[in-house]
Design a protein around this motif. Structure first.
Motif, short mmCIF file in Angstrom:
data_model
loop_
_atom_site.label_atom_id
_atom_site.label_comp_id
_atom_site.label_asym_id
_atom_site.label_seq_id
_atom_site.Cartn_x
_atom_site.Cartn_y
_atom_site.Cartn_z
N THR A 15 0.83 -1.20 0.00
CA THR A 15 0.00 0.00 0.00
C THR A 15 0.86 1.25 0.00
N ALA A 16 1.94 1.24 0.79
CA ALA A 16 2.84 2.41 0.85
C ALA A 16 3.48 2.65 -0.50
N CYS A 17 3.91 1.57 -1.17
CA CYS A 17 4.57 1.72 -2.45
C CYS A 17 3.60 2.25 -3.51
N SER A 18 2.35 1.71 -3.49
CA SER A 18 1.41 2.12 -4.52
C SER A 18 0.98 3.57 -4.35
N SER A 19 1.02 4.10 -3.11
CA SER A 19 0.63 5.48 -2.88
C SER A 19 1.75 6.44 -3.26
N GLY A 20 2.95 5.92 -3.49
CA GLY A 20 4.05 6.79 -3.92
C GLY A 20 4.59 7.67 -2.81
N THR A 21 4.46 7.24 -1.56
CA THR A 21 4.97 8.01 -0.42
C THR A 21 6.17 7.28 0.17
N PHE A 22 7.26 8.01 0.38
CA PHE A 22 8.50 7.39 0.84
C PHE A 22 8.94 8.00 2.17
N ASP A 23 9.56 7.17 2.99
CA ASP A 23 9.98 7.60 4.32
C ASP A 23 11.24 8.45 4.30
N THR A 24 12.10 8.23 3.31
CA THR A 24 13.38 8.96 3.28
C THR A 24 13.64 9.54 1.89
N GLU A 25 14.46 10.57 1.88
CA GLU A 25 14.88 11.18 0.61
C GLU A 25 15.64 10.17 -0.24
N GLU A 26 16.46 9.35 0.42
CA GLU A 26 17.27 8.37 -0.30
C GLU A 26 16.39 7.35 -1.04
N LEU A 28 13.27 7.78 -2.04
CA LEU A 28 12.57 8.48 -3.13
C LEU A 28 13.51 8.69 -4.30
N LEU A 29 14.74 9.11 -4.03
CA LEU A 29 15.73 9.31 -5.11
C LEU A 29 16.02 8.00 -5.84
N ALA A 30 16.14 6.92 -5.08
CA ALA A 30 16.40 5.60 -5.71
C ALA A 30 15.25 5.23 -6.63
N TYR A 31 14.03 5.54 -6.22
CA TYR A 31 12.84 5.21 -7.02
C TYR A 31 12.82 6.01 -8.33
N ILE A 32 13.01 7.31 -8.26
CA ILE A 32 12.90 8.12 -9.48
C ILE A 32 14.09 7.93 -10.41
N ARG A 33 15.20 7.41 -9.90
CA ARG A 33 16.36 7.17 -10.76
C ARG A 33 16.26 5.86 -11.54
N GLU A 36 12.62 2.64 -15.37
CA GLU A 36 11.33 1.97 -15.59
C GLU A 36 10.18 2.66 -14.88
N ASN A 37 10.45 3.52 -13.89
CA ASN A 37 9.39 4.21 -13.16
C ASN A 37 8.94 5.50 -13.85
N GLY A 38 9.63 5.89 -14.92
CA GLY A 38 9.14 6.99 -15.76
C GLY A 38 9.61 8.38 -15.41
N TYR A 39 10.51 8.52 -14.43
CA TYR A 39 10.98 9.85 -14.05
C TYR A 39 12.38 10.15 -14.58
N MET A 40 13.10 9.11 -14.95
CA MET A 40 14.44 9.27 -15.52
C MET A 40 14.43 8.81 -16.97
N HIS A 41 15.05 9.62 -17.83
CA HIS A 41 15.13 9.30 -19.26
C HIS A 41 16.58 9.44 -19.71
N HIS A 42 17.07 8.47 -20.49
CA HIS A 42 18.46 8.49 -20.98
C HIS A 42 18.49 8.43 -22.50
N LYS A 43 19.46 9.13 -23.08
CA LYS A 43 19.74 8.99 -24.51
C LYS A 43 21.23 9.24 -24.72
N LEU A 52 17.49 13.09 -18.46
CA LEU A 52 16.52 14.07 -17.95
C LEU A 52 15.80 13.41 -16.78
N LEU A 53 15.86 14.06 -15.62
CA LEU A 53 15.24 13.52 -14.41
C LEU A 53 14.21 14.51 -13.89
N TYR A 54 12.97 14.04 -13.73
CA TYR A 54 11.95 14.89 -13.10
C TYR A 54 12.18 14.86 -11.59
N LYS A 55 12.21 16.05 -10.99
CA LYS A 55 12.48 16.16 -9.55
C LYS A 55 11.18 16.51 -8.82
#
Length: 202
Positions: A15-26, A28-33, A36-43, A52-55
């Motif tokens: 449930t915590a993962c599906s809501s997208g809420t994280f306990d620590t900055e670390e 959250l950063l690991a998730y968006i990097r 496959e999660n759609g926040y980081m793009h490479h070319k 390009l990373l959405y912050k």
């Protein structure tokens, strides 16, 4: 009983993962990097690595919170930073900052310094699928003087609902002198509208 507790723990974790809420900055950063999660793009184009990373807003909030995690302060900062969208554009060649690759050519070096410091609002563009352009609000280019392995620029755009109603937006980086041509990133607006957040306070 132990089995039930184990099941409840797994359910809470999911449930915590599906809501997208994280306990620590670390975390959250690991998730968006993770691309496959759609926040980081490479070319990679002509030897130049682009990413390009959405912050998410809460990463900006967390930088200013210090030890004050009361709900009033958090809400105030979320309102302040939530007016904008933040992207980190990173570029490198040969595992070095772009400037390191033109250091031997004084004219080219000076031109690129000027472009990175003052002209990125004319070199990076955000378009909707209908070709509506959202002007950049600001950009931040910290000079690292060769101490970093990439050239990193924070791009700031107004968070306007009109531009986030489409399925995606395009962010296009013009050629910066490395013969890459235009480099396009397709960013799904669903990820921005449902961006992950941080859990503040106890």
């Amino acid at each position: 009983m132990a089995g039930r507790l184990w099941f409840c723990g797994i359910l809470c974790l999911l449930t915590a993962c599906s809501s997208g809420t994280f306990d620590t900055e670390e975390s959250l950063l690991a998730y968006i990097r993770e691309e496959e999660n759609g926040y980081m793009h490479h070319k990679k184009v002509k030897g130049v690595d682009f990413s390009l990373l959405y912050k998410p807003t809460d990463l900006l909030v967390n930088q200013e919170l210090y030890d004050k995690t009361d709900s009033r302060t958090v809400d105030s900062l979320r309102k302040k930073y939530g007016k904008y969208m933040y992207f980190i554009l990173s570029m490198s060649k040969n595992d070095q900052e772009l400037l390191n690759n033109v250091a031997g050519d004084r004219g080219r070096f000076g031109g690129m310094v000027n472009e990175l410091a003052f002209g990125m609002d004319r070199k990076v563009h955000l378009y909707t699928p209908e070709k509506d352009t959202l002007p950049m609000a600001d950009f931040i280019y910290p000079r690292m003087y060769g101490m970093s392995r990439s050239t990193d620029i924070m791009l700031v755009y107004p968070r306007k609902e009109k531009y986030l109603n489409d399925d995606y937006i395009n962010i296009i980086v013009e050629d910066l002198g490395f013969y890459t041509g235009e480099v396009k990133f397709k960013v799904l607006t669903e990820n921005i509208n449902n961006e992950p957040s941080l859990k503040f306070g106890s």
